[in-house]
Scaffold this motif. Structure first.
Motif, PDB file in Angstrom:
ATOM      1  N   GLU A  58      38.083  62.935  16.925  1.00 29.64           N
ATOM      2  CA  GLU A  58      38.614  61.601  16.604  1.00 29.64           C
ATOM      3  C   GLU A  58      40.089  61.637  16.238  1.00 29.64           C
ATOM      4  N   ARG A  59      40.591  62.775  15.807  1.00 32.68           N
ATOM      5  CA  ARG A  59      42.004  62.912  15.451  1.00 32.68           C
ATOM      6  C   ARG A  59      42.870  63.311  16.631  1.00 32.68           C
ATOM      7  N   GLY A  60      42.259  63.455  17.815  1.00 32.56           N
ATOM      8  CA  GLY A  60      43.010  63.813  19.014  1.00 32.56           C
ATOM      9  C   GLY A  60      43.181  65.305  19.207  1.00 32.56           C
ATOM     10  N   ARG A  61      42.524  66.125  18.379  1.00 32.73           N
ATOM     11  CA  ARG A  61      42.626  67.571  18.514  1.00 32.73           C
ATOM     12  C   ARG A  61      41.662  68.065  19.587  1.00 32.73           C
ATOM     13  N   HIS A  62      42.118  69.010  20.418  1.00 31.02           N
ATOM     14  CA  HIS A  62      41.263  69.593  21.443  1.00 31.02           C
ATOM     15  C   HIS A  62      40.618  70.867  20.921  1.00 31.02           C
ATOM     16  N   GLY A  63      39.368  71.065  21.309  1.00 29.28           N
ATOM     17  CA  GLY A  63      38.653  72.274  20.944  1.00 29.28           C
ATOM     18  C   GLY A  63      37.901  72.845  22.129  1.00 29.28           C
ATOM     19  N   LEU A  64      37.796  74.159  22.172  1.00 22.71           N
ATOM     20  CA  LEU A  64      36.989  74.841  23.173  1.00 22.71           C
ATOM     21  C   LEU A  64      36.082  75.819  22.440  1.00 22.71           C
ATOM     22  N   LEU A  65      34.777  75.627  22.591  1.00 25.34           N
ATOM     23  CA  LEU A  65      33.781  76.449  21.911  1.00 25.34           C
ATOM     24  C   LEU A  65      32.857  77.104  22.927  1.00 25.34           C
ATOM     25  N   ASP A  66      32.235  78.217  22.544  1.00 17.28           N
ATOM     26  CA  ASP A  66      31.126  78.726  23.342  1.00 17.28           C
ATOM     27  C   ASP A  66      30.081  77.616  23.468  1.00 17.28           C
ATOM     28  N   ARG A  67      29.453  77.548  24.631  1.00 14.85           N
ATOM     29  CA  ARG A  67      28.614  76.393  24.939  1.00 14.85           C
ATOM     30  C   ARG A  67      27.249  76.435  24.250  1.00 14.85           C
ATOM     31  N   ASP A  68      26.760  77.631  23.923  1.00 14.60           N
ATOM     32  CA  ASP A  68      25.431  77.736  23.326  1.00 14.60           C
ATOM     33  C   ASP A  68      25.517  77.629  21.803  1.00 14.60           C
ATOM     34  N   CYS A  69      24.741  76.730  21.224  1.00 17.66           N
ATOM     35  CA  CYS A  69      24.751  76.546  19.779  1.00 17.66           C
ATOM     36  C   CYS A  69      24.316  77.846  19.094  1.00 17.66           C
ATOM     37  N   PRO A  70      25.014  78.281  18.035  1.00 23.61           N
ATOM     38  CA  PRO A  70      24.658  79.537  17.377  1.00 23.61           C
ATOM     39  C   PRO A  70      23.345  79.475  16.602  1.00 23.61           C
ATOM     40  N   HIS A  71      22.744  78.290  16.508  1.00 25.38           N
ATOM     41  CA  HIS A  71      21.454  78.168  15.831  1.00 25.38           C
ATOM     42  C   HIS A  71      20.325  78.683  16.729  1.00 25.38           C
ATOM     43  N   ARG A  72      20.052  77.942  17.824  1.00 29.07           N
ATOM     44  CA  ARG A  72      18.947  78.330  18.707  1.00 29.07           C
ATOM     45  C   ARG A  72      19.368  78.358  20.180  1.00 29.07           C
TER      46      ARG A  72
END
Length: 443
Positions: A58-72
């Motif tokens: 919402e603040r306009g910041r871009h993020g790139l994360l690994d696609r698989d959630c670290p939970h399950r």
């Protein structure tokens, strides 16, 4: 010829491969900024054989994360964008652009689990309509002061296209100047007034000869290659007579970009980004030194050729690239229409998903390809030994790399070596934005 082992070494880029280790030293285009619409600015991306999710908060910041959630391990690309991050649909875990876990709402009141969980996050920057990411270890390199990055947004246009084969053969078509006289040969010359936004359509600068005629009638260019700080500079020289030689200057920017002229006032910087071993995207920034880019016209031209959302070409392997026997007999060398991107797509995809270089026989016009492969092998060796590869730039070195110069024009047969530099100097001097930049340093 290459051995199968050498071919695998220079083409395969997944985790654990030596060429993949080299590639993870650089910034890579991962999306067009246009692919993150306000309605839902998030998308799955695949790069170097790995899966990620790209989003804008919402603040306009871009993020790139690994696609698989670290939970399950569920897919974060379907997540909800809310409360400062990306929320997994399975149990509501929330991650910000830095990979910090902000909430684990299904856990008991007072749980501190989220403080011990972090999703792998990667640096992201936006440059003139392209989102770049760094997915390697440690600090990323700096961006060079190239024209495509320094130009104002009004003078730059970004686009992309899917190629269904290995990244290396896609790159190598761009450092092969000889193919243009054959693959892109048209038997009739078009009105150059309709050339805007299209390669090889305008008259060659400094002459009234249409590029279509020049390529068709002068089919044996002399090709010279020289090493530069950024990679390679290529010269394709077509001698018309004792006084006139057509000079085309293009560039290979290591590891997988090239910079070429599109017209007298526009250049193309194009990256060939490995999705995995058998597919890639080309990303391009079209940079104008003259008038502001007509973004609407450029986009409309390309959307006639590529389908959203995947930017898949409308003509391709699935429909024989539009091949037409009657057209091949009288209008075009290929019989595949008048868009040179289709011609290139056929040439590189028809080599197979990964070209078998054990069967090729290179000629003298392939000297840039030979030089690049040697550079690539050397860089793979440097990284394997723990050293930094070519074009890994710190801030100081990045400011010293400019240009690169890319022109084509009718020069003198004697003295062409200074002609192309003079053309670039004049072009920059007449530009509303490039006149204020320090000109490129050339040997």
């Amino acid at each position: 010829m290459m051995s199968p082992e050498q071919n695998d070494l220079i083409t395969r880029i997944g985790p654990g491969t030596k060429c993949g280790a080299l590639m993870r030293h650089y910034w890579h285009p991962v999306a067009l900024a246009d692919e993150l619409p306000d309605a839902r600015p998030a998308k799955a991306v695949r790069l170097l054989g790995q899966d990620f999710v790209l989003f804008r908060d919402e603040r306009g910041r871009h993020g790139l994360l690994d696609r698989d959630c670290p939970h399950r391990g569920t897919d974060l690309a379907y997540g909800r964008l809310e409360n400062g991050g990306l929320r997994c649909l399975f149990h509501g875990w929330l991650f910000d652009v830095d990979g910090k876990c902000l909430e684990t709402p299904a856990e008991p009141e007072g749980s501190v689990l989220c403080q011990r969980v972090r999703q792998r996050a990667y640096p992201v920057v936006v440059k003139n309509g392209i989102v770049f990411a760094f997915v390697g270890e440690g600090q990323p390199p700096a961006f060079p002061d190239f024209d495509c990055f320094l130009a104002p947004t009004s003078h730059a246009f970004a686009f992309k296209g899917l190629i269904e084969c290995n990244w290396l053969q896609a790159l190598e078509v761009g450092i092969d100047p000889a193919h243009a006289s054959y693959l892109h040969r048209f038997y009739e010359d078009e009105d150059t007034g309709a050339a805007y936004g299209r390669q090889f359509r305008a008259a060659s600068s400094d002459s009234d000869i249409p590029m279509t005629r020049l390529l068709r009638e002068f089919t044996r260019p002399r090709i010279d290659v020289e090493a530069t700080d950024y990679g390679l500079r290529l010269f394709a020289l077509r001698r018309l007579d004792e006084r006139h030689t057509h000079v085309r200057v293009t560039n290979l920017v290591f590891p997988y970009a090239f910079v070429i002229p599109m017209s007298a006032e526009m250049t193309i910087t194009q990256w060939h980004v490995p999705i995995d071993d058998t597919s890639c995207y080309w990303y391009a920034i079209f940079t104008s030194f003259g008038q502001p880019v007509d973004h609407a016209a450029m986009r409309e031209q390309r959307l006639k050729l590529y389908q959203l959302p995947d930017y898949r070409p409308r003509l391709g392997r699935h429909n024989d690239y539009g091949y037409n026997v009657a057209e091949q007999a009288s209008q075009t060398f290929t019989g595949m229409g008048f868009d040179i991107n289709v011609h290139d797509q056929w040439a590189i995809e028809s080599q197979g998903r990964i070209q078998d270089r054990t069967r090729e026989h290179l000629g003298t016009t392939d000297k840039a390809i030979v030089a690049y492969r040697r550079m690539l092998l050397s860089a793979i060796g440097l990284v394997a030994n723990g050293d930094k590869p070519p074009m890994w730039l710190d801030a100081a070195r990045a400011t010293r790399l400019r240009g690169p110069i890319a022109i084509d024009g009718m020069g003198p047969t004697e003295g062409w070596q200074s002609y192309w530099k003079d053309v670039d100097t004049r072009r920059r001097g007449n530009s509303s934005w490039a006149a204020n930049t320090v000109p490129p340093l050339v040997a």
